[in-house]
Design a protein around this motif. Structure first.
Motif, PDB file in Angstrom:
ATOM      1  N   VAL A  49       0.840  -1.204   0.000  1.00 16.35           N
ATOM      2  CA  VAL A  49       0.000   0.000   0.000  1.00 16.35           C
ATOM      3  C   VAL A  49       0.870   1.247   0.000  1.00 16.35           C
ATOM      4  N   THR A  50       1.963   1.217   0.748  1.00 21.01           N
ATOM      5  CA  THR A  50       2.888   2.351   0.750  1.00 21.01           C
ATOM      6  C   THR A  50       3.475   2.562  -0.633  1.00 21.01           C
ATOM      7  N   LEU A  51       3.908   1.479  -1.262  1.00 20.82           N
ATOM      8  CA  LEU A  51       4.449   1.560  -2.614  1.00 20.82           C
ATOM      9  C   LEU A  51       3.419   2.158  -3.570  1.00 20.82           C
ATOM     10  N   GLN A  52       2.170   1.701  -3.474  1.00 25.38           N
ATOM     11  CA  GLN A  52       1.125   2.185  -4.373  1.00 25.38           C
ATOM     12  C   GLN A  52       0.890   3.672  -4.181  1.00 25.38           C
ATOM     13  N   GLY A  53       0.844   4.116  -2.941  1.00 26.90           N
ATOM     14  CA  GLY A  53       0.614   5.537  -2.677  1.00 26.90           C
ATOM     15  C   GLY A  53       1.746   6.411  -3.189  1.00 26.90           C
ATOM     16  N   GLY A  81     -10.174   4.660  -6.651  1.00 25.02           N
ATOM     17  CA  GLY A  81     -10.788   3.982  -5.521  1.00 25.02           C
ATOM     18  C   GLY A  81     -12.286   4.265  -5.478  1.00 25.02           C
ATOM     19  N   SER A  82     -12.967   3.549  -4.615  1.00 30.09           N
ATOM     20  CA  SER A  82     -14.423   3.682  -4.548  1.00 30.09           C
ATOM     21  C   SER A  82     -14.871   3.734  -3.092  1.00 30.09           C
ATOM     22  N   TYR A 103      -8.173  14.899  -0.022  1.00 32.74           N
ATOM     23  CA  TYR A 103      -8.192  13.483  -0.402  1.00 32.74           C
ATOM     24  C   TYR A 103      -9.450  13.148  -1.206  1.00 32.74           C
ATOM     25  N   VAL A 104      -9.249  12.711  -2.435  1.00 28.68           N
ATOM     26  CA  VAL A 104     -10.326  12.228  -3.292  1.00 28.68           C
ATOM     27  C   VAL A 104      -9.800  11.018  -4.053  1.00 28.68           C
ATOM     28  N   TYR A 105     -10.711  10.155  -4.454  1.00 27.04           N
ATOM     29  CA  TYR A 105     -10.296   8.996  -5.231  1.00 27.04           C
ATOM     30  C   TYR A 105      -9.887   9.441  -6.633  1.00 27.04           C
ATOM     31  N   ALA A 106      -8.864   8.795  -7.169  1.00 29.85           N
ATOM     32  CA  ALA A 106      -8.365   9.170  -8.502  1.00 29.85           C
ATOM     33  C   ALA A 106      -7.695   7.973  -9.157  1.00 29.85           C
ATOM     34  N   ASP A 107      -7.796   7.925 -10.489  1.00 28.03           N
ATOM     35  CA  ASP A 107      -7.103   6.879 -11.241  1.00 28.03           C
ATOM     36  C   ASP A 107      -5.734   7.386 -11.670  1.00 28.03           C
ATOM     37  N   ASN A 108      -5.011   6.564 -12.375  1.00 26.17           N
ATOM     38  CA  ASN A 108      -3.681   6.926 -12.855  1.00 26.17           C
ATOM     39  C   ASN A 108      -3.462   6.331 -14.236  1.00 26.17           C
ATOM     40  N   PRO A 109      -2.748   7.042 -15.099  1.00 27.24           N
ATOM     41  CA  PRO A 109      -2.453   6.458 -16.420  1.00 27.24           C
ATOM     42  C   PRO A 109      -1.494   5.284 -16.262  1.00 27.24           C
ATOM     43  N   ALA A 110      -1.838   4.156 -16.845  1.00 26.97           N
ATOM     44  CA  ALA A 110      -1.031   2.951 -16.644  1.00 26.97           C
ATOM     45  C   ALA A 110      -0.861   2.196 -17.949  1.00 26.97           C
ATOM     46  N   VAL A 111       0.253   1.504 -18.054  1.00 30.96           N
ATOM     47  CA  VAL A 111       0.532   0.604 -19.167  1.00 30.96           C
ATOM     48  C   VAL A 111       0.904  -0.742 -18.573  1.00 30.96           C
ATOM     49  N   PHE A 112       0.234  -1.784 -19.025  1.00 36.18           N
ATOM     50  CA  PHE A 112       0.496  -3.125 -18.503  1.00 36.18           C
ATOM     51  C   PHE A 112       1.500  -3.849 -19.399  1.00 36.18           C
ATOM     52  N   ARG A 399      -4.995   6.865  -3.426  1.00 33.43           N
ATOM     53  CA  ARG A 399      -6.277   7.342  -3.945  1.00 33.43           C
ATOM     54  C   ARG A 399      -6.872   6.367  -4.966  1.00 33.43           C
ATOM     55  N   SER A 400      -6.081   5.440  -5.417  1.00 26.55           N
ATOM     56  CA  SER A 400      -6.537   4.471  -6.420  1.00 26.55           C
ATOM     57  C   SER A 400      -7.058   3.208  -5.745  1.00 26.55           C
ATOM     58  N   ARG A 401      -7.530   2.293  -6.548  1.00 25.18           N
ATOM     59  CA  ARG A 401      -8.145   1.079  -6.039  1.00 25.18           C
ATOM     60  C   ARG A 401      -7.105   0.156  -5.388  1.00 25.18           C
ATOM     61  N   LEU A 402      -7.478  -0.411  -4.268  1.00 22.93           N
ATOM     62  CA  LEU A 402      -6.664  -1.450  -3.651  1.00 22.93           C
ATOM     63  C   LEU A 402      -7.166  -2.798  -4.162  1.00 22.93           C
TER      64      LEU A 402
END
Length: 532
Positions: A49-53, A81-82, A103-112, A399-402
């Motif tokens: 979770v720390t890494l994700q934040g 997040g929701s 603090y608000v939920y937010a997505d992030n641009p990602a490439v898999f 702020r993103s989904r766990l």
């Protein structure tokens, strides 16, 4: 709460205050973020979770990120997040507790990305780019076998033979085995036994799926350092849950990636913010049973890549997993709880405590074992480059989904990715395998032609010998016939025989008459003499 020059990590707990209101915000200075870092802690203490934040905070500040999704649950960073999520109450409570009013939920641009091409875009490199040192590490070769592998690479380079995939390397090794004597005379000892051992390791690597990692199109490092239309850095997520079943492949790939970044990116010194931040989860895999030459290579890359604007953050359960020479390069530290169950754990606690700048108001060794989930001891580099006093800190929530994304969500994210279609189809251009095969076929054809010519020459010589013998026999026969004809021609005809017979008869009669006449004359002469 991240400012223009830093990222909000959390808020410190004031020792003895009974609360956090008097605590200070812990800010990761962007100008010092390329000085590397460490996130450590036992399983279940909140490292992921720390890494994700921290990763999403870097992205929001326009810094691209690379991270390995070892457990398969970091892909949720691509989605907001929701409030209905399982841990939503805890996240919002923590945000309120440490004063995150924005603090608000937010997505992030990602490439898999995925080495196997199953959960993301394929990641490939060529055998030549990987090099003999990393390949030797990957295949666990001994010193002698590594030397033979280096000779194969050297010869391929001198002959202009591209080593793109494992079949290319297999073909190159087969050539080395077939020409061991010639190569040994020029480069050093090459034995068929060593070549065979390397080939067996290559087969094993291929059976584990490692062969998919080698080929083209090779990864363009610049695709890892892109930003979206809003100026947010892309978060590159490597699906590593399956890859972890081959830990050496995982570690070797990440080391190769660091090396490529170091060799490709220009020198920038200490930029206002990193060019890229690299999170190396399960970092102990990089150093387990690593030979000194490889450890030295890692140390060199970690030390020098900072000047390329790349920050490397090692994520591991135990801080002593990182060799001292490398741990000394890690300026930003987040230490989650450790458990003192074994002597090794106790050693790790003591070692971790000694790496922090002393806080007179905090018993670090005791605090490490008392930290709750979501708490950590934090020491970050300040503007002048010195580490801050270690503080017990409540870590800011992401702020993103766990948790992981769903398959449909992943597919949609990939379809709108800036690299969609670039790496999907593998390319197999002419390289060592094809060239050596063509050479072998040409050599075989030449040998066959030479053999056929030799056989033809032999047959021609035999035919010529037969013909000469026949000619000799013909000449002899001709000579015999000519001699016989000459003899026949020399024989008298019937007329000549009759003439010759008549002549002989006449000569014989004449001879007798002459003889009689002479006889009579002699007789008369003799008798006459007697009677006188």
């Amino acid at each position: 709460m991240s400012g223009e020059s830093g990222i909000f990590i959390g808020k410190s707990v004031e020792p003895g205050s009974g609360g956090i209101d008097a605590g200070q915000p812990q800010i990761l200075n962007l100008r010092r973020a390329n000085r590397h870092g460490l996130i450590a802690g036992a399983t279940g203490t909140g490292k992921t979770v720390t890494l994700q934040g921290i990763a999403e905070s870097f992205s929001a500040r326009g810094v691209p990120v690379f991270l390995a999704d070892v457990k398969g649950d970091l892909s949720g960073i691509a989605m907001a997040g929701s409030p209905t999520a399982k841990n939503a109450d805890k996240l919002t409570a923590r945000a309120a507790e440490i004063g995150m009013s924005d603090y608000v939920y937010a997505d992030n641009p990602a490439v898999f990305w995925d080495l196997y091409g199953e959960q993301g875009f394929p990641v490939r490199t060529t055998v030549s780019e990987m090099g003999p040192l990393l390949l030797a590490r990957l295949m666990d070769l001994n010193e002698t076998q590594e030397g033979v592998l280096s000779i194969a690479f050297r010869y391929a380079d001198e002959e202009g033979l591209l080593l793109l995939n494992l079949p290319d390397l297999q073909s190159m090794l087969a050539y080395c085995a077939d020409n061991a004597d010639a190569l040994s005379a020029k480069y050093g000892n090459v034995t068929k036994a060593s070549v065979g051992a390397i080939q067996r390791q290559l087969l094993q690597l291929d059976s584990q799926g490692g062969g998919r990692f080698f080929g083209e199109p090779a990864l363009d490092i610049h695709d890892f350092i892109a930003v979206d239309e809003k100026g947010r850095g892309f978060i590159n997520i490597l699906a590593a849950d399956k890859l972890m079943q081959s830990p050496k492949l995982y570690a070797t790939f990440l080391l190769w990636l660091l090396s490529e970044l170091f060799e490709t990116l220009p020198e920038v010194g200490d930029p206002d913010k990193p060019v890229l931040v690299f999170f190396f989860d399960e970092a102990h895999l990089l150093f387990d049973d690593a030979p000194k030459a490889l450890t030295d290579k890692i140390e060199q890359v970690v030390r020098l890549i900072r000047s390329k604007g790349v920050g490397v953050y090692f994520v591991t359960q135990n801080p002593i997993d990182i060799p001292e020479a490398i741990a000394g390069q890690l300026g930003n530290r987040v230490q989650h709880a450790l458990r003192a169950f074994t002597p090794r754990d106790q050693k790790a606690i003591k070692a971790a405590a000694e790496t922090f700048r002393v806080n007179p108001a905090l018993n670090v060794e005791a605090a490490i074992t008392e930290l709750k989930v979501g708490e950590a001891l934090v020491s970050l580099l300040q503007e002048d480059g010195s580490p801050s006093v270690v503080q017990r800190t409540l870590i800011a929530p992401p702020r993103s989904r766990l948790g992981p994304v769903e398959a449909k969500e992943r597919a949609i994210i990939q379809s709108i990715s800036p690299v969609a279609g670039k790496y999907d189809t593998e390319v197999n251009r002419e390289s060592a395998e094809e060239i050596l095969k063509a050479r072998g076929e040409a050599a075989a054809a030449a040998a066959q032609a030479a053999k056929a010519q030799a056989e033809a020459d032999k047959a021609a010589a035999a035919q010529a010998k037969v013909e000469a013998k026949q000619r000799e026999q013909e000449l002899k026969e001709q000579a015999r016939r000519e001699a016989a004809a000459a003899r026949e021609a020399a024989k008298p005809s019937a007329f000549e025989k009759a003439v010759q017979s008549a002549a002989r008869s006449a000569a014989s009669s004449m001879g007798r008459q002459v003889a009689n006449s002479v006889g009579k004359s002699l007789l008369r002469g003799i008798l006459g003499g007697l009677f006188k």
